[in-house]
Design a protein around this motif. Structure first.
Motif, PDB file in Angstrom:
ATOM      1  N   GLU A 245       0.736  -1.385  -0.245  1.00  0.00           N
ATOM      2  CA  GLU A 245       0.143  -0.020   0.365  1.00  0.00           C
ATOM      3  C   GLU A 245       1.278   1.184   0.088  1.00  0.00           C
ATOM      4  OE1 GLU A 245      -3.423   0.053  -0.231  1.00  0.00           O
ATOM      5  OE2 GLU A 245      -3.317  -2.287  -0.800  1.00  0.00           O
ATOM      6  N   SER A 246       2.321   1.457   0.640  1.00  0.00           N
ATOM      7  CA  SER A 246       3.076   2.293   0.558  1.00  0.00           C
ATOM      8  C   SER A 246       4.906   2.638   0.023  1.00  0.00           C
ATOM      9  CB  SER A 246       2.760   2.636   2.101  1.00  0.00           C
ATOM     10  OG  SER A 246       3.692   3.659   2.705  1.00  0.00           O
ATOM     11  N   THR A 247       5.166   3.619  -0.335  1.00  0.00           N
ATOM     12  CA  THR A 247       6.221   3.396  -0.628  1.00  0.00           C
ATOM     13  C   THR A 247       6.657   4.716   0.258  1.00  0.00           C
ATOM     14  OG1 THR A 247       6.259   3.096  -3.160  1.00  0.00           O
ATOM     15  CG2 THR A 247       7.647   4.511  -2.439  1.00  0.00           C
ATOM     16  N   MET A 248       7.717   4.516   0.828  1.00  0.00           N
ATOM     17  CA  MET A 248       8.350   5.636   2.015  1.00  0.00           C
ATOM     18  C   MET A 248      10.118   5.554   1.825  1.00  0.00           C
ATOM     19  SD  MET A 248       6.050   6.430   4.166  1.00  0.00           S
ATOM     20  CE  MET A 248       6.775   6.450   5.673  1.00  0.00           C
ATOM     21  N   VAL A 249      10.379   6.527   1.063  1.00  0.00           N
ATOM     22  CA  VAL A 249      11.841   7.095   0.695  1.00  0.00           C
ATOM     23  C   VAL A 249      12.156   7.494   2.047  1.00  0.00           C
ATOM     24  CG1 VAL A 249      13.226   8.512  -0.531  1.00  0.00           C
ATOM     25  CG2 VAL A 249      11.116   8.060  -1.360  1.00  0.00           C
ATOM     26  N   PHE A 250      13.707   6.912   2.598  1.00  0.00           N
ATOM     27  CA  PHE A 250      15.090   7.447   3.476  1.00  0.00           C
ATOM     28  C   PHE A 250      15.916   7.455   3.012  1.00  0.00           C
ATOM     29  CE2 PHE A 250      14.933   3.211   3.300  1.00  0.00           C
ATOM     30  CZ  PHE A 250      16.469   2.368   3.804  1.00  0.00           C
ATOM     31  N   ASP A 251      16.514   7.708   3.922  1.00  0.00           N
ATOM     32  CA  ASP A 251      18.690   7.771   3.630  1.00  0.00           C
ATOM     33  C   ASP A 251      18.666   9.345   3.037  1.00  0.00           C
ATOM     34  OD1 ASP A 251      20.346   6.716   4.952  1.00  0.00           O
ATOM     35  OD2 ASP A 251      20.900   4.905   3.417  1.00  0.00           O
ATOM     36  N   PRO A 252      18.153  10.451   2.609  1.00  0.00           N
ATOM     37  CA  PRO A 252      18.323  11.609   1.960  1.00  0.00           C
ATOM     38  C   PRO A 252      20.012  12.589   2.077  1.00  0.00           C
ATOM     39  CG  PRO A 252      17.125  12.292   3.367  1.00  0.00           C
ATOM     40  CD  PRO A 252      17.389  10.735   3.969  1.00  0.00           C
ATOM     41  N   GLU A 253      20.837  12.159   2.743  1.00  0.00           N
ATOM     42  CA  GLU A 253      22.009  12.394   3.000  1.00  0.00           C
ATOM     43  C   GLU A 253      22.590  12.602   2.219  1.00  0.00           C
ATOM     44  OE1 GLU A 253      23.868   9.745   6.724  1.00  0.00           O
ATOM     45  OE2 GLU A 253      23.866   7.960   4.701  1.00  0.00           O
ATOM     46  N   PHE A 254      22.703  12.286   0.789  1.00  0.00           N
ATOM     47  CA  PHE A 254      23.203  12.914  -0.564  1.00  0.00           C
ATOM     48  C   PHE A 254      22.970  14.097  -0.726  1.00  0.00           C
ATOM     49  CE2 PHE A 254      25.726   8.427   0.278  1.00  0.00           C
ATOM     50  CZ  PHE A 254      26.790   9.349  -0.343  1.00  0.00           C
ATOM     51  N   CYS A 255      21.506  14.778   0.158  1.00  0.00           N
ATOM     52  CA  CYS A 255      21.389  16.041  -0.634  1.00  0.00           C
ATOM     53  C   CYS A 255      22.005  16.549  -0.480  1.00  0.00           C
ATOM     54  CB  CYS A 255      19.541  16.325   0.591  1.00  0.00           C
ATOM     55  SG  CYS A 255      20.204  16.996   1.621  1.00  0.00           S
ATOM     56  N   PHE A 256      21.530  17.986  -1.754  1.00  0.00           N
ATOM     57  CA  PHE A 256      22.188  19.164  -2.123  1.00  0.00           C
ATOM     58  C   PHE A 256      21.051  19.425  -3.478  1.00  0.00           C
ATOM     59  CE2 PHE A 256      23.597  16.940  -6.002  1.00  0.00           C
ATOM     60  CZ  PHE A 256      24.679  18.058  -6.493  1.00  0.00           C
ATOM     61  N   TYR A 257      21.229  20.614  -3.547  1.00  0.00           N
ATOM     62  CA  TYR A 257      21.072  21.298  -4.714  1.00  0.00           C
ATOM     63  C   TYR A 257      21.684  20.954  -6.298  1.00  0.00           C
ATOM     64  CZ  TYR A 257      16.391  24.461  -3.619  1.00  0.00           C
ATOM     65  OH  TYR A 257      15.605  24.354  -3.102  1.00  0.00           O
ATOM     66  N   GLY A 258      20.685  19.940  -6.793  1.00  0.00           N
ATOM     67  CA  GLY A 258      21.730  19.812  -8.236  1.00  0.00           C
ATOM     68  C   GLY A 258      20.623  19.306  -9.532  1.00  0.00           C
ATOM     69  N   PRO A 259      20.995  18.823 -10.246  1.00  0.00           N
ATOM     70  CA  PRO A 259      19.868  19.202 -10.979  1.00  0.00           C
ATOM     71  C   PRO A 259      18.761  17.621 -10.645  1.00  0.00           C
ATOM     72  CG  PRO A 259      21.815  17.803 -12.273  1.00  0.00           C
ATOM     73  CD  PRO A 259      21.695  18.244 -10.958  1.00  0.00           C
ATOM     74  N   MET A 260      17.455  17.747 -11.395  1.00  0.00           N
ATOM     75  CA  MET A 260      16.345  16.913 -10.643  1.00  0.00           C
ATOM     76  C   MET A 260      16.531  15.680 -11.177  1.00  0.00           C
ATOM     77  SD  MET A 260      13.004  18.740 -11.894  1.00  0.00           S
ATOM     78  CE  MET A 260      13.322  20.481 -11.067  1.00  0.00           C
ATOM     79  N   GLY A 261      16.756  14.832 -12.508  1.00  0.00           N
ATOM     80  CA  GLY A 261      16.619  14.015 -13.194  1.00  0.00           C
ATOM     81  C   GLY A 261      17.718  13.204 -12.288  1.00  0.00           C
ATOM     82  N   TYR A 262      18.637  13.909 -11.439  1.00  0.00           N
ATOM     83  CA  TYR A 262      19.553  12.798 -10.393  1.00  0.00           C
ATOM     84  C   TYR A 262      19.002  12.126 -10.430  1.00  0.00           C
ATOM     85  CZ  TYR A 262      23.294  10.829  -8.485  1.00  0.00           C
ATOM     86  OH  TYR A 262      24.618   9.658  -7.993  1.00  0.00           O
ATOM     87  N   ASP A 263      17.927  12.404  -9.844  1.00  0.00           N
ATOM     88  CA  ASP A 263      16.880  11.358  -8.640  1.00  0.00           C
ATOM     89  C   ASP A 263      16.402  11.071  -9.186  1.00  0.00           C
ATOM     90  OD1 ASP A 263      17.718  12.147  -6.687  1.00  0.00           O
ATOM     91  OD2 ASP A 263      16.033  13.664  -5.533  1.00  0.00           O
ATOM     92  N   ILE A 264      15.588  10.877 -10.117  1.00  0.00           N
ATOM     93  CA  ILE A 264      15.078  10.356 -11.604  1.00  0.00           C
ATOM     94  C   ILE A 264      15.303   9.198 -12.605  1.00  0.00           C
ATOM     95  CG2 ILE A 264      12.561  10.738 -12.807  1.00  0.00           C
ATOM     96  CD1 ILE A 264      12.872  13.440 -12.104  1.00  0.00           C
ATOM     97  N   GLY A 265      16.640   9.635 -12.824  1.00  0.00           N
ATOM     98  CA  GLY A 265      17.308   8.955 -13.334  1.00  0.00           C
ATOM     99  C   GLY A 265      17.421   7.976 -12.621  1.00  0.00           C
ATOM    100  N   ASN A 266      18.307   7.479 -11.119  1.00  0.00           N
ATOM    101  CA  ASN A 266      18.479   6.514 -10.802  1.00  0.00           C
ATOM    102  C   ASN A 266      17.348   5.761 -10.265  1.00  0.00           C
ATOM    103  OD1 ASN A 266      21.102   6.533  -8.394  1.00  0.00           O
ATOM    104  ND2 ASN A 266      20.539   8.737  -9.095  1.00  0.00           N
ATOM    105  N   VAL A 267      16.029   5.913  -9.870  1.00  0.00           N
ATOM    106  CA  VAL A 267      14.747   5.152 -10.086  1.00  0.00           C
ATOM    107  C   VAL A 267      14.795   4.462 -11.156  1.00  0.00           C
ATOM    108  CG1 VAL A 267      12.844   4.872  -9.920  1.00  0.00           C
ATOM    109  CG2 VAL A 267      14.433   6.649  -8.159  1.00  0.00           C
ATOM    110  N   VAL A 268      14.887   5.148 -12.241  1.00  0.00           N
ATOM    111  CA  VAL A 268      14.604   4.185 -13.512  1.00  0.00           C
ATOM    112  C   VAL A 268      15.964   3.387 -13.548  1.00  0.00           C
ATOM    113  CG1 VAL A 268      14.891   4.462 -15.723  1.00  0.00           C
ATOM    114  CG2 VAL A 268      13.635   5.964 -14.519  1.00  0.00           C
ATOM    115  N   ALA A 269      17.037   3.489 -13.233  1.00  0.00           N
ATOM    116  CA  ALA A 269      18.490   2.854 -13.847  1.00  0.00           C
ATOM    117  C   ALA A 269      18.465   1.526 -12.280  1.00  0.00           C
ATOM    118  CB  ALA A 269      19.125   3.529 -12.986  1.00  0.00           C
TER     119      ALA A 269
END
Length: 408
Positions: A245-269
């Motif tokens: 029923e649920s998707t929960m995201v955690f572990d965002p310690e690498f967060c910073f301001y960058g190109p948003m395709g970085y997150d989307i591409g990681n999920v796809v790969a």
């Protein structure tokens, strides 16, 4: 009791149990039945689950001063504070998609958060070839809201710059710059993990491909300079808790301001890694067809749904006057899609030959099948990087994967 935690030290399970009672004050802990187990399986942190016989539980996460994969690699323990603050922000932008944060302790470099034991780590589930029909819709909502919601398009520019300054995160960015954008193409640090049967293939296809190096150089500078959105920064299936029923995201310690395709591409790969494991390890043909078919649909849907939801978010929340200029919205979204394609390729390569491999590939038991799976990833990855401007839909992404499968 609290005096024990006045100076930083790395906790063991018994100490984490005592620490939870002292710091997680929202629960009336039953100390007589209290238990604790270290459950961390990542490269950076120590994670403890603490629970009692009355149904109370919490996660205690502590930052170590050295990486668990290498005692020689030291990074700031302040990353846990950053993670706590990011989860609070993401919880406002995408309610219900991140765990609740109970506290952050600047002395012990530890935080307490909601226990998600009714969920499982998504990578583990992918290795078991489980299917989650709601995932694509849920992860696309999370990414659209958290990524678009932290851009100059939407935020007051001064507010955005304050966030950018607050989450500059140079030490963890350096890890990404090295492990994603540099070492997989030259092994300059001598720490790539290359599967022996593919050593010559990697040398030819990655180390000696100067055209590829040029494109990755462009992407590396864009990663370092394009402060587009506040990224999760490490959004793979090992950073996602999931159930039916649920998707929960955690572990965002690498967060910073960058190109948003970085997150989307990681999920796809990482869905492509799941496909490779399912294809190689499913003994039953029907199971293989069902799981891999679902993964293929997820790849298409993650791309298409994320872009559609970002387009809608932009239309509803744009505040910058110039970003309302006719034609700019379509241009902006095309750049995100191109970055998504590029990062899909970068992640496929770095998790195949770099320092931090994925179990989706390394647990493929048959050597010939693993060799083929890795080659599929590399062949597809090079096209994602080199042809990133030519992809327009999720089906275009899937076609590149299909072409690589046919070629290998």
């Amino acid at each position: 009791m609290m005096a024990k935690f006045d100076t930083y030290f790395l906790m063991n399970a018994e100490e984490a149990k005592e620490y939870a009672v002292a710091k997680v004050t929202k629960f009336p802990w039953d100390t007589a039945s209290l238990q604790c187990k270290e459950i961390g399986d990542g490269n950076l942190n120590y994670v403890f689950r603490v629970w009692d016989g009355q149904g109370h539980s919490a996660i205690i996460k502590q930052a170590g001063e050295a990486l668990r994969i290498s005692a020689d690699m030291h990074i700031s323990t302040d990353r846990n504070r950053i993670e706590s603050e990011i989860l609070l922000l993401q919880g406002k932008l995408a309610p219900g998609y991140v765990p609740e944060i109970y506290f952050y302790d600047t002395v012990m470099c530890a935080c307490g958060m909601e226990d998600l034991s009714d969920h499982a780590i998504m990578r583990t589930c992918m290795l078991q070839h489980k299917i989650y029909p709601k995932f694509a819709d849920q992860i696309s909502t999370f990414m659209a809201n958290t990524l678009m919601g932290t851009t100059d398009v939407v935020l007051d520019h001064k507010e955005k710059k304050e966030l950018q300054k607050k989450y500059i995160n140079p030490e963890l960015c350096e890890i990404t710059e090295d492990l994603v954008y540099t070492e997989p193409y030259n092994d300059c640090a001598g720490r790539n993990n290359v599967f022996a049967p593919n050593a010559e293939f990697v040398k030819t296809e990655l180390y000696e491909d100067k055209e590829l190096h040029l494109e990755v150089a462009k992407l590396k500078m864009d990663f370092m300079c394009n402060a587009q959105s506040l990224l999760h920064g490490d959004l793979h299936t090992g950073s996602i808790f999931i159930n039916d029923e649920s998707t929960m995201v955690f572990d965002p310690e690498f967060c910073f301001y960058g190109p948003m395709g970085y997150d989307i591409g990681n999920v796809v790969a990482n869905m492509m890694f799941a496909w490779c494991h399912g294809d190689a390890e499913s003994a039953d043909a029907a199971e293989r067809e069902t799981f891999c078919g679902w993964v293929e649909q997820v790849i298409v849907d993650v791309v298409d749904l994320t872009m559609a939801k970002m387009n809608d978010y932009y239309s509803r929340h744009v505040t910058d006057r110039m970003c309302q200029t006719e034609g700019y919205q379509a241009y902006y979204l095309r750049t995100i899609l191109a970055d998504t394609a590029a990062v899909t390729g970068l992640e496929l390569i770095r998790r195949t030959v770099g320092m931090a491999n994925v179990k989706d590939l390394t647990t493929i038991s048959d050597s010939a099948k693993r060799t083929r799976a890795e080659r599929i990833c590399i062949v597809a990855a090079k096209r994602f990087i080199k042809e990133r401007q030519m992809l327009h839909t999720g089906k275009d992404f899937l076609q590149i994967l299909h072409d690589a499968i046919a070629a290998c």
